[in-house]
Scaffold this motif. Structure first.
Motif, PDB file in Angstrom:
ATOM      1  N   SER A  39       0.835  -1.198   0.000  1.00  0.00           N
ATOM      2  CA  SER A  39       0.000   0.000   0.000  1.00  0.00           C
ATOM      3  C   SER A  39       0.874   1.254   0.000  1.00  0.00           C
ATOM      4  N   GLY A  40       0.533   2.214  -0.837  1.00  0.00           N
ATOM      5  CA  GLY A  40       1.281   3.465  -0.880  1.00  0.00           C
ATOM      6  C   GLY A  40       2.500   3.417  -1.774  1.00  0.00           C
ATOM      7  N   LYS A  43       1.008   2.260  -7.011  1.00  0.00           N
ATOM      8  CA  LYS A  43       0.359   1.474  -8.066  1.00  0.00           C
ATOM      9  C   LYS A  43      -0.777   2.258  -8.725  1.00  0.00           C
ATOM     10  N   SER A  44      -1.667   2.799  -7.890  1.00  0.00           N
ATOM     11  CA  SER A  44      -2.796   3.551  -8.442  1.00  0.00           C
ATOM     12  C   SER A  44      -2.293   4.765  -9.211  1.00  0.00           C
ATOM     13  N   THR A  45      -1.310   5.431  -8.638  1.00  0.00           N
ATOM     14  CA  THR A  45      -0.792   6.630  -9.279  1.00  0.00           C
ATOM     15  C   THR A  45      -0.228   6.303 -10.659  1.00  0.00           C
TER      16      THR A  45
HETATM   17  N1  LIG Z   1      -3.754  13.451  -4.681  1.00  0.00           N
HETATM   18  C1  LIG Z   1      -2.786  13.121  -3.806  1.00  0.00           C
HETATM   19  N2  LIG Z   1      -2.254  14.052  -2.997  1.00  0.00           N
HETATM   20  C2  LIG Z   1      -1.285  13.732  -2.128  1.00  0.00           C
HETATM   21  N3  LIG Z   1      -0.786  12.511  -1.975  1.00  0.00           N
HETATM   22  C3  LIG Z   1      -1.259  11.531  -2.748  1.00  0.00           C
HETATM   23  C4  LIG Z   1      -2.288  11.783  -3.707  1.00  0.00           C
HETATM   24  N4  LIG Z   1      -2.570  10.626  -4.334  1.00  0.00           N
HETATM   25  C5  LIG Z   1      -1.762   9.708  -3.796  1.00  0.00           C
HETATM   26  N5  LIG Z   1      -0.973  10.245  -2.840  1.00  0.00           N
HETATM   27  C6  LIG Z   1       0.043   9.519  -2.051  1.00  0.00           C
HETATM   28  O1  LIG Z   1       0.838   8.779  -2.911  1.00  0.00           O
HETATM   29  C7  LIG Z   1       1.200   7.547  -2.328  1.00  0.00           C
HETATM   30  C8  LIG Z   1       0.918   6.436  -3.301  1.00  0.00           C
HETATM   31  O2  LIG Z   1      -0.449   6.385  -3.560  1.00  0.00           O
HETATM   32  P1  LIG Z   1      -1.116   5.285  -4.460  1.00  0.00           P
HETATM   33  O3  LIG Z   1      -2.584   5.468  -4.337  1.00  0.00           O
HETATM   34  O4  LIG Z   1      -0.548   5.334  -5.823  1.00  0.00           O
HETATM   35  O5  LIG Z   1      -0.666   3.976  -3.741  1.00  0.00           O
HETATM   36  P2  LIG Z   1      -1.122   2.489  -4.023  1.00  0.00           P
HETATM   37  O6  LIG Z   1       0.106   1.724  -4.341  1.00  0.00           O
HETATM   38  O7  LIG Z   1      -2.205   2.470  -5.030  1.00  0.00           O
HETATM   39  O8  LIG Z   1      -1.648   2.029  -2.615  1.00  0.00           O
HETATM   40  P3  LIG Z   1      -2.973   1.200  -2.228  1.00  0.00           P
HETATM   41  O9  LIG Z   1      -2.626  -0.243  -2.340  1.00  0.00           O
HETATM   42  O10 LIG Z   1      -3.225   1.609  -0.823  1.00  0.00           O
HETATM   43  O11 LIG Z   1      -4.065   1.618  -3.156  1.00  0.00           O
HETATM   44  C9  LIG Z   1       0.436   7.429  -1.041  1.00  0.00           C
HETATM   45  O12 LIG Z   1       1.321   7.665   0.018  1.00  0.00           O
HETATM   46  C10 LIG Z   1      -0.588   8.517  -1.115  1.00  0.00           C
HETATM   47  O13 LIG Z   1      -0.802   9.084   0.148  1.00  0.00           O
END
Ligand SMILES: Nc1ncnc2c1ncn2[C@@H]1O[C@H](COP(=O)(O)OP(=O)(O)OP(=O)(O)O)[C@@H](O)[C@H]1O
Ligand SMILES: [Mg+2]
Lengths: 300, 230
Positions: A39-40, A43-45
């Motif tokens: 998590s974090g 991936k989503s980004t």
């Molecule tokens: N719009 C935003 N503003 C500030 N920080 C952000 C934003 N979007 C994402 N983040 C930060 O970027 C980091 C990565 O986020 P992301 O959603 O890509 O993680 P992830 O790998 O998809 O995690 P998860 O498995 O929890 O979905 C996180 O620490 C999150 O807090």
């Protein structure tokens, strides 16, 4: 199909939250790439950078041969050589390749790099850049929280985009939509509003809403994470049959079984970079990266 | 003369009734015209404030912000006085137009805030889903976000209109012949020589208007809700 080149993404007022730190990957036609990671890890980004729901801070994204982000000078040595920064470094007796390397490593370019530099940027923009709305039509996206249009019926959810974008007439769009609904066994819900559907039904509708645009690639961001356990299966089944039909897919998920069974390639993200990349067998049998070993020991 | 006799006299005396209806007419004209103006102005200002930042929008956004801050931060009565005694001082300029503009501008600021809040309360996922399908931000707004926002803002806009109708009573302070002024005149020494009765009757008039408006708003609300829960 999709080509991500050295993408960076920072969040926050001054870019103090560094989420993606130089990600490069190629998604080829027919591939089913699964993205795993803690998590974090970003991936989503990364997924959202592929269809520009997030604007990358640096790097480029290409879709089917077209550039959809602004061109990134750090990817073009011949462009960097036109910059004022480069000239300044040469004047200080730096070697050419050392100067280029240092500019890229420390991201030294500033706003004022001279006329030649600007002209080159404009030329690349003009030649390669594709309007983002056109590019997005080729990429379907499925969200963790479904995001069905609450003010529209199931059928209208499927027909809105094709009709508004004049890709289909209302009749054609409805015909296609009904065919898609039949495929997921929800034809009888055509006139229901999303509020009346179960989570699993919503996500299945969300998948076919994206398919109604006849995309070349589908992006999934944890499509089953918001579902009650008993509904996960029905959504995964739809995704599996989509995979069997040859659709190019990029899937962020925590479903290891799905990754192993359906994926053609798995990418492991950690702290904003792709830490490991392998075929499913290789990935689960011989994990190399220490963080991946730790991750797998937790989730398996 | 007891209270009920007084009410009877008021309702049976054609002169009094004529005064009341003259006042009612002015109150309604100002309210309706100002409401229409406020809704239009408010919508435009709300759309400006939610536009993404860009150089072209900088000045409109700045103006909108000042407008909302100033109008919401100062008393309506003062705004009306300024309109009358400072801005529209041209001789023979119809006072009902001046009053309408003053109330329209005032109402627009509140409506703008309501609409802005209504649009922002729609989940961003709705916009993202629209954009991810390749829809432009304009189509996404029109077909997805605004229809959902309207549902959210109907109650608050309704409250705003109710407040507007009641607030128009302050035009009597600058001598305009609205409902409240009619009550004052009927109650004065030359007429009934009692304020209690005409004021009470006029209060009933306001109450009736507000009640009817509330009824209409509830109807609209219910109709809109029927849309998503069948
Ligand atoms: N719009 C935003 N503003 C500030 N920080 C952000 C934003 N979007 C994402 N983040 C930060 O970027 C980091 C990565 O986020 P992301 O959603 O890509 O993680 P992830 O790998 O998809 O995690 P998860 O498995 O929890 O979905 C996180 O620490 C999150 O807090
Ligand atoms: Mg995520």
């Amino acid at each position: 199909m999709i080509s991500v080149k050295n993408v960076y993404k920072d969040f926050g007022e001054n870019g103090e939250i560094k989420v993606l730190r130089g990600v490069s990957c190629e998604i080829e036609k027919g591939e089913r790439v699964v993205i795993l990671g803690p998590s974090g890890s970003g991936k989503s980004t990364l997924l959202r950078c592929m269809n520009l729901l997030e604007q990358p801070t640096g790097g480029e994204v290409w879709v089917a041969g077209d550039l959809i982000t602004a061109p990134d000078p750090y990817l073009y040595p011949e462009w960097l050589k036109q910059s004022a920064t480069y000239e300044k470094m040469l004047r200080r007796n730096k070697k050419e390749d050392e100067a280029l390397e240092e500019i890229c490593r420390n991201r030294l370019l500033s706003k004022r790099e001279g006329r030649a530099f600007e002209n080159m940027r404009k030329a690349i923009e003009k030649e390669k850049r594709l309007d983002i709305n056109l590019a997005r039509r080729k990429m379907g996206m499925v969200f963790q929280h479904f995001n069905l249009f609450n003010n529209l019926t199931v059928l209208q959810n499927l027909t809105l985009a094709p009709v508004e974008l004049k890709l289909k007439t209302q009749e054609e769009a409805e015909e296609k939509a009904l065919e898609l609904l039949r495929r997921i066994d929800l034809e009888d819900k055509r006139d229901e509003y999303p509020a009346k559907l179960s989570g699993g039904q919503k996500q299945r509708v969300a998948i076919v809403r994206a398919l109604a645009m006849e995309p070349d690639v589908m992006l999934f961001d944890e499509p089953t994470s918001a579902l009650d356990p008993e509904m996960v299966g029905e959504v995964l089944d739809v995704m599996k049959s989509l995979a069997a039909s040859g659709m190019t897919m990029v899937v962020v998920t925590h479903e290891m079984g799905f990754a192993r069974e359906v994926g053609t390639r798995i990418m492991f993200m950690n702290e904003g970079v792709i830490a490991e990349e392998a075929t499913p067998e290789e990935f689960f049998k011989n994990p190399r990266h220490p963080r991946l070993k730790e991750f797998l020991s937790k989730v398996l | 003369m007891n209270f009920f006799e007084g009410v009877y006299t008021l309702f049976t005396n054609p002169n009094y009734m004529q005064s009341l209806f003259k006042g009612l007419q002015i109150t309604l004209v100002i309210s309706v015209a100002a409401a229409v103006m406020g809704l239009l102005l408010g919508t435009v200002v709300a759309l400006i404030t939610i536009c993404p930042d860009s150089p072209a929008m900088k000045i409109p956004k700045w103006i909108s912000k000042i407008y909302i801050t100033v109008i919401r931060g100062t008393p309506m009565a003062l705004q009306l006085f300024i309109m009358f005694y400072v801005i529209f001082t041209i001789r023979d300029f119809p006072e009902i137009v001046t009053a309408t503009i003053a109330f329209g501008i005032n109402s627009g600021a509140y409506v703008a805030e309501n609409i802005r809040a209504g649009i922002l309360s729609v989940d961003v996922g709705q916009t993202e889903a629209g954009r991810a399908l390749g829809l432009t931000s304009g189509i996404t707004m029109r077909k997805v976000v605004i229809p959902q926002a309207i549902k959210n803002v109907i109650p608050t806009i309704g409250n705003e209109l109710i407040a507007l109708i009641k607030e128009t009573s302050i035009v009597s302070m600058i001598g305009m012949y609205d409902l409240t002024m009619a009550a004052k005149i009927i109650g004065s020494g030359n007429n009934m020589a009692s304020y209690l009765i005409p004021m009470s009757v006029v209060a009933l008039f306001y109450l009736a208007i507000v009640y009817m408006l509330t009824f209409v708003i509830k109807k609209i609300e219910r109709r809109l809700r029927a849309g998503d829960k069948r």
